[in-house]
Motif scaffolding. Structure first.
Motif, mmCIF file in Angstrom:
data_model
loop_
_atom_site.group_PDB
_atom_site.id
_atom_site.type_symbol
_atom_site.label_atom_id
_atom_site.label_comp_id
_atom_site.label_asym_id
_atom_site.label_seq_id
_atom_site.Cartn_x
_atom_site.Cartn_y
_atom_site.Cartn_z
ATOM 1 N N PRO A 128 77.989 65.892 25.291
ATOM 2 C CA PRO A 128 77.791 66.321 23.900
ATOM 3 C C PRO A 128 78.284 67.740 23.630
ATOM 4 O O PRO A 128 78.752 68.039 22.532
ATOM 5 N N SER A 129 78.183 68.624 24.619
ATOM 6 C CA SER A 129 78.586 70.019 24.403
ATOM 7 C C SER A 129 79.863 70.391 25.150
ATOM 8 O O SER A 129 80.265 71.554 25.149
ATOM 9 N N SER A 130 80.509 69.447 25.808
ATOM 10 C CA SER A 130 81.760 69.753 26.520
ATOM 11 C C SER A 130 82.695 68.558 26.420
ATOM 12 O O SER A 130 82.509 67.551 27.097
ATOM 13 N N GLY A 131 83.686 68.692 25.551
ATOM 14 C CA GLY A 131 84.695 67.656 25.409
ATOM 15 C C GLY A 131 86.000 68.171 25.966
ATOM 16 O O GLY A 131 86.333 67.971 27.130
ATOM 17 N N SER A 132 86.749 68.909 25.138
ATOM 18 C CA SER A 132 88.000 69.511 25.606
ATOM 19 C C SER A 132 87.750 70.524 26.718
ATOM 20 O O SER A 132 88.560 70.679 27.629
ATOM 21 N N ARG A 192 77.491 70.060 31.963
ATOM 22 C CA ARG A 192 76.149 70.480 32.380
ATOM 23 C C ARG A 192 75.393 69.441 33.202
ATOM 24 O O ARG A 192 74.346 69.756 33.784
ATOM 25 N N THR A 193 75.861 68.216 33.229
ATOM 26 C CA THR A 193 75.195 67.206 34.062
ATOM 27 C C THR A 193 75.134 67.705 35.494
ATOM 28 O O THR A 193 76.143 68.153 36.053
ATOM 29 N N ARG A 194 73.951 67.619 36.101
ATOM 30 C CA ARG A 194 73.759 68.177 37.429
ATOM 31 C C ARG A 194 73.490 67.098 38.452
ATOM 32 O O ARG A 194 72.908 66.056 38.159
ATOM 33 N N ALA A 195 73.936 67.374 39.675
ATOM 34 C CA ALA A 195 73.618 66.533 40.826
ATOM 35 C C ALA A 195 73.032 67.435 41.904
ATOM 36 O O ALA A 195 73.679 68.389 42.343
ATOM 37 N N LYS A 235 76.150 62.014 29.254
ATOM 38 C CA LYS A 235 77.587 61.899 29.043
ATOM 39 C C LYS A 235 77.839 61.300 27.656
ATOM 40 O O LYS A 235 77.043 60.479 27.181
ATOM 41 N N ALA A 236 78.931 61.709 27.015
ATOM 42 C CA ALA A 236 79.179 61.297 25.633
ATOM 43 C C ALA A 236 80.562 60.671 25.488
ATOM 44 O O ALA A 236 81.467 60.927 26.283
ATOM 45 N N TRP A 237 80.700 59.836 24.441
ATOM 46 C CA TRP A 237 81.974 59.201 24.100
ATOM 47 C C TRP A 237 82.504 58.332 25.244
ATOM 48 O O TRP A 237 83.696 58.362 25.560
ATOM 49 N N ILE A 238 81.610 57.580 25.845
ATOM 50 C CA ILE A 238 81.982 56.786 27.012
ATOM 51 C C ILE A 238 82.411 55.384 26.575
ATOM 52 O O ILE A 238 81.588 54.582 26.112
ATOM 53 N N PRO A 286 82.891 49.122 22.713
ATOM 54 C CA PRO A 286 81.696 49.973 22.602
ATOM 55 C C PRO A 286 81.917 51.366 23.165
ATOM 56 O O PRO A 286 82.473 51.545 24.241
ATOM 57 N N THR A 287 81.480 52.362 22.414
ATOM 58 C CA THR A 287 81.508 53.765 22.835
ATOM 59 C C THR A 287 80.090 54.300 22.697
ATOM 60 O O THR A 287 79.508 54.211 21.617
ATOM 61 N N ALA A 288 79.528 54.846 23.768
ATOM 62 C CA ALA A 288 78.120 55.238 23.726
ATOM 63 C C ALA A 288 77.853 56.413 24.658
ATOM 64 O O ALA A 288 78.636 56.689 25.582
ATOM 65 N N GLN A 289 76.738 57.089 24.410
ATOM 66 C CA GLN A 289 76.266 58.090 25.359
ATOM 67 C C GLN A 289 75.634 57.392 26.564
ATOM 68 O O GLN A 289 75.064 56.311 26.444
ATOM 69 N N ILE A 290 75.774 58.031 27.712
ATOM 70 C CA ILE A 290 75.133 57.548 28.939
ATOM 71 C C ILE A 290 74.134 58.611 29.392
ATOM 72 O O ILE A 290 74.489 59.775 29.590
ATOM 73 N N ASN A 291 72.883 58.197 29.526
ATOM 74 C CA ASN A 291 71.813 59.102 29.936
ATOM 75 C C ASN A 291 71.496 58.896 31.413
ATOM 76 O O ASN A 291 71.295 57.759 31.866
#
Length: 390
Positions: free
Chosen positions: A136-140, A146-149, A162-165, A215-220
């Protein structure tokens, strides 16, 4: 029979096997995809059965090694197959491109054990993949994700959104880029996450102006636990993994854009041949003839550009700049050609009785995905001039 009409596209296919492959694709398109494309898109139905058929036919793993279930085809051939699929229905062509993108990380950076374990099912076992880089906050600005592992014994625990998946919520596996270290590109690692992993969920599909069947969706990712055996490449190598995949994926988008533009041109030529005004075919008017000539020229130029980039890739040469140029040129061409096709059809072009209005709505998306066309210009300039001074 009119003297006018769409002309067959000449293909540069290096082998008889490749020629047979394209004939198979065209037959499949005419039987399974084209007849229902408009109805399925209008209803917003994703053609999962079509992807199962493509998998059984060996068309979901064309550019990958045969030892892992792929087709061992040059990228030059694979992209021409994509173009044919996209001309019939962009949801299908783009879906194959995205699936190939999702497989790229493991195929190119995974260990031999990982490839042997996972690739056969990914390439020919009926599975469908998705690629998770944007947020949502990092496209280009993908390096700011910010997703952490976080390491927990032999596992990693992934948290973020994750966004626009593309294929979000229906994919069987996700290639996920997550932050395992500090800020910036060097702190990112790639993971292969099963679609049914505990803690993984999808948001509601985005309501889009086009591509309603895809389908395009956010993944949580809510404390999704992934074994270290599903880490792709070295820790901190993820950004390089992502960029390599995007170079190849941008060529897929370019081929899809040319396919969409070709479909729009064919519709415009066929309509101009049949429609009569002032006692003669519309195709006899010089203004329209020049417009169609420009449309065809743009398409041929875009096709030549993406094929030239593909041949560089097949020869093992650097192709980042050429891939960005192809994506930029071909998607801008699709936007212009579909706009012109609507104009050729006039009022009919603005109705859903003809597919060109759908083509126009779909073309806009291609200028945005896998790096906006503004980002492609940044990539091209950086390759020619080096990074900007700060």
């Amino acid at each position: 029979m009119s003297e006018y009409g769409p002309q067959p596209v000449e293909r540069r296919l290096p082998t008889e096997e490749a020629q047979d492959l394209l004939s198979l694709v065209r037959d499949l398109v005419q039987r399974e995809i084209e007849p229902v494309a408009a109805e399925e898109e209008e209803a917003g139905r994703f053609p999962r059965e079509t992807f199962a058929l493509l998998s059984r036919s060996g068309l979901l793993g064309l550019p990958y090694p045969a030892e892992y279930g792929g087709g061992d085809q040059p990228y030059e051939v694979y992209l021409q197959v994509l173009e044919e699929l996209a001309a019939a229905r962009l949801t299908v062509g783009l879906g194959v491109s995205v699936h190939s993108l999702a497989c790229h990380a493991l195929a190119s950076f995974g260990s031999k054990e990982q490839r042997s374990e996972h690739l056969p099912a990914m390439l020919g076992g009926g599975l469908l993949g998705a690629y998770c880089l944007s947020e949502p906050s990092s496209g280009s600005d993908a390096a700011s994700l910010r997703t952490r592992a976080v390491r927990d014994g032999d596992d990693w625990v992934l948290t973020g959104t994750k966004a626009w998946i593309t294929h979000g919520g229906i994919a069987d596996f996700y290639t996920v880029l997550a932050r395992t270290g500090g800020e910036g590109p060097r702190g990112i690692t790639a993971f292969l996450v099963p679609g049914d992993a505990a803690g993984l969920s999808a948001g509601a599909p985005e309501r889009k102006m086009g591509m309603k069947g895809s389908p395009t969706a956010q993944i949580n990712l809510d404390d999704v636990r992934v074994p270290d055996a599903r880490r792709i490449g070295d820790e901190g190598q993820g950004f390089a993994v992502a960029l390599a995949a995007l170079d190849a994926g941008r060529l897929g988008i370019a081929a899809c854009a040319v396919g969409l533009a070709q479909a729009a041109l064919d519709q415009a030529v066929a309509y101009a041949a049949e429609r009569r005004q002032f006692g003669r075919p519309l195709a006899d008017f010089q203004g329209l003839r020049f417009l169609i000539a420009d449309m065809a020229t743009r398409i041929e130029a875009g096709r030549a550009l993406y094929l030239a980039a593909a041949r560089r890739r097949d020869e093992g040469l650097p192709f980042t700049r050429q891939a960005a140029m192809a994506k930029l040129t071909c998607t801008d061409t699709a936007m212009q050609v579909t706009t012109d096709a609507v104009q050729v059809l006039g009022g009919y072009g603005y109705t859903t009785d003809f597919p060109v209005e759908r083509f126009l709505r779909e073309a806009k998306m291609l200028q945005i995905v896998e790096g906006t066309n503004q980002i492609q210009r940044v990539v091209i300039a950086r390759q020619l001039l080096g990074p900007e001074s700060r």
